[in-house]
Scaffold this motif. Structure first.
Motif, PDB file in Angstrom:
ATOM      1  N   TRP A 107       0.476   7.980   0.592  1.00 25.34           N
ATOM      2  CA  TRP A 107       0.257   6.590   0.982  1.00 25.34           C
ATOM      3  C   TRP A 107      -1.186   6.386   1.419  1.00 25.34           C
ATOM      4  N   THR A 108      -1.695   5.182   1.169  1.00 22.33           N
ATOM      5  CA  THR A 108      -3.048   4.849   1.609  1.00 22.33           C
ATOM      6  C   THR A 108      -3.128   4.786   3.124  1.00 22.33           C
ATOM      7  N   SER A 109      -2.091   4.270   3.750  1.00 21.38           N
ATOM      8  CA  SER A 109      -1.954   4.274   5.201  1.00 21.38           C
ATOM      9  C   SER A 109      -0.564   4.817   5.516  1.00 21.38           C
ATOM     10  N   ARG A 117      -3.685  -5.259   4.632  1.00 20.95           N
ATOM     11  CA  ARG A 117      -4.838  -5.177   3.732  1.00 20.95           C
ATOM     12  C   ARG A 117      -4.706  -6.293   2.699  1.00 20.95           C
ATOM     13  N   ASP A 428       3.069   2.969  -1.116  1.00 16.82           N
ATOM     14  CA  ASP A 428       2.350   1.755  -0.703  1.00 16.82           C
ATOM     15  C   ASP A 428       3.170   0.489  -0.911  1.00 16.82           C
TER      16      ASP A 428
END
Length: 457
Positions: A107-109, A117, A428
């Motif tokens: 995951w990006t975060s 975002r 995501d």
């Protein structure tokens, strides 16, 4: 909107706008709870999630708020807002359990740390389906706990596991869940600014196949050649599930057709995340393949990790196979057909065992006629400022067929809290925040439309 009592807002748009910041904050709190009921390690988290939903329902004015479950089942929440005289009762459904993350490091975060975002809120469950939970609760807050119709809130806890105990739950709490209209906030809109009503859903079955070749591991140099290995047998068997075009090769399954225009292929490929040069599989239109034809996927294989292999022939191998079913098919019949296909295509005399999975969902085609659908079309078109698109959905919601059988007179409306970019079940996952607000407004208008017209002198 007409005045419906001193405790009810006369300006619904303003009321919805006022509650959205708090609804988003509570959505983020729910997303932080890793309610993965399918993973026993998160059973306590799922119970904590149910407790959080119950507390929010209580705060929104719910009566007789209960956390319920049947033996072996996940905790669900039921709450009531009594109907004014002469008004129907609307059941608002969502689920608070979520899918596994698929690997936190991908995951990006962090998946359970909601992060905004580009106007989207990222996190597991941010769209599927804790946004549905908070859509319902935000609407009830906008009405200050006194909606113009009766409301029963039903938030399930095992939808992502195929709702295996839902039938028993409905039987036990049938009276508490009785209703005239069902609104299911667990689908997707065709675009952020275009409202959708889902009119058909595919069903779902899965099986586990295990093949056995040897009593124990054997040296691949000494015995390889005359003696085969189980993983190769499994791969050859799984390869028979599709024909050369990529259509499902299991015989006896139902298929359908539609004249609905296909999505733009470049947009569709981008939403799916297809790599450059990768072809779409199957035949027929994209919508037919997505909504009205079966689909098969191998969800997992038990095999050694590539960094832990030894030069041995594997004695056993196992895989989970999932199959989506077209509307009009029968889940039990299709599950038998899948099992028989696998059993009959195992090569080289290998022993095979096919075991049915836990999750079964019947395909559904909804009746879109009647006053509830007319009300939904008016409400959603007014909120979004554009006409409602009615379409099929390739996914499955086991709850719909079960509830339709239990309450055959109730109209079923399947609405969207996601869009094609939400990446439900994927890495995501996200919710478009503007669309979340539009969805709350649309559902609030729907309850107003479903209320009986005020009498005139």
């Amino acid at each position: 909107m007409p005045d419906q009592g001193e405790d009810r807002p006369t300006d619904l748009v303003a009321a919805v706008t006022a509650v959205l910041p708090g609804a988003r904050a509570d959505l983020e709190r729910l997303v932080r709870i890793p309610s993965i009921w399918a993973d026993p390690a998160h059973a306590d988290d799922t119970r904590r999630s149910a407790e959080a939903v119950a507390a929010l329902a209580q705060d929104a004015g719910g009566n007789d708020v209960r956390i319920v479950a049947v033996e072996g089942g996940a905790p669900a929440v039921i709450a009531h807002w009594p109907a004014p005289p002469g008004a129907p009762t609307v059941l608002l459904y969502a689920h608070h359990d979520v899918q596994p993350t698929g690997g936190d490091d991908l995951w990006t975060s962090p998946p359970f740390e909601p992060t905004e975002r580009g106007g989207r809120l990222y996190g597991r469950g941010a769209a599927d389906d804790k946004a549905g939970v908070m859509t319902h609760l935000a609407v009830l807050r906008a009405y200050r706990g006194r909606p113009p119709v009766g409301v029963t809130l039903f938030v399930e806890g095992e939808e992502e596991s195929g709702s295996p105990t839902l039938t028993a739950l409905l039987q036990e709490y049938r009276d508490a869940l009785a209703c005239d209209v069902i609104v299911i906030a667990d689908s997707a809109n065709p675009a952020v600014d275009v409202p959708g009503l889902t009119t058909s859903l595919r069903g779902l079955v899965d099986v586990t196949i295990e093949v056995a070749m040897l009593e124990r591991q054997a040296h691949s140099g000494v015995f390889g050649g005359p003696v085969g290995d189980a993983l190769t047998v499994l791969c050859r068997t799984l390869a028979t599930l599709h024909d050369e075009h990529g259509d499902v090769a299991v015989p006896g399954l139902v298929t359908g057709t539609t004249d609905a225009p296909d999505p733009d292929e470049a947009t569709y490929r981008g939403d799916a995340g297809l790599l450059p040069g990768v072809e779409l599989i199957g035949t027929g239109s994209v919508n037919e393949r997505s909504w009205l034809k079966p689909a098969v996927a191998v969800l997992g294989i038990d095999a050694p990790r590539t960094d832990q292999v030894a030069n041995v022939l594997l004695p056993r191998a196992r895989a989970v196979v999932s199959m989506r079913l077209a509307p009009g098919d029968d889940a039990a019949k299709a599950e038998r057909a899948l099992a028989e296909h696998l059993e009959s295509h195992v090569p080289w005399g290998a022993q095979v065992t096919v075991t049915p999975g836990r999750g079964v969902a019947e395909p559904t085609a909804l009746d879109t006629t009647g006053p509830a659908y007319d009300a939904a079309r008016r409400a959603f078109s007014a909120a979004y400022g554009t006409a409602v698109v009615e379409s099929g959905l390739g996914g499955s919601i086991p709850f719909i067929a079960e509830f339709a059988r239990t309450f055959p007179g109730a109209a079923v409306l399947v609405t969207g809290v996601g869009d094609p970019a939400s990446r439900w079940h994927g890495i995501d996952e996200s919710l478009h925040l503007k669309m979340f607000g539009l969805g709350v407004h649309a559902e609030a208008l729907l309850l107003a439309e479903l209320a009986p017209a005020p009498r005139t002198a």
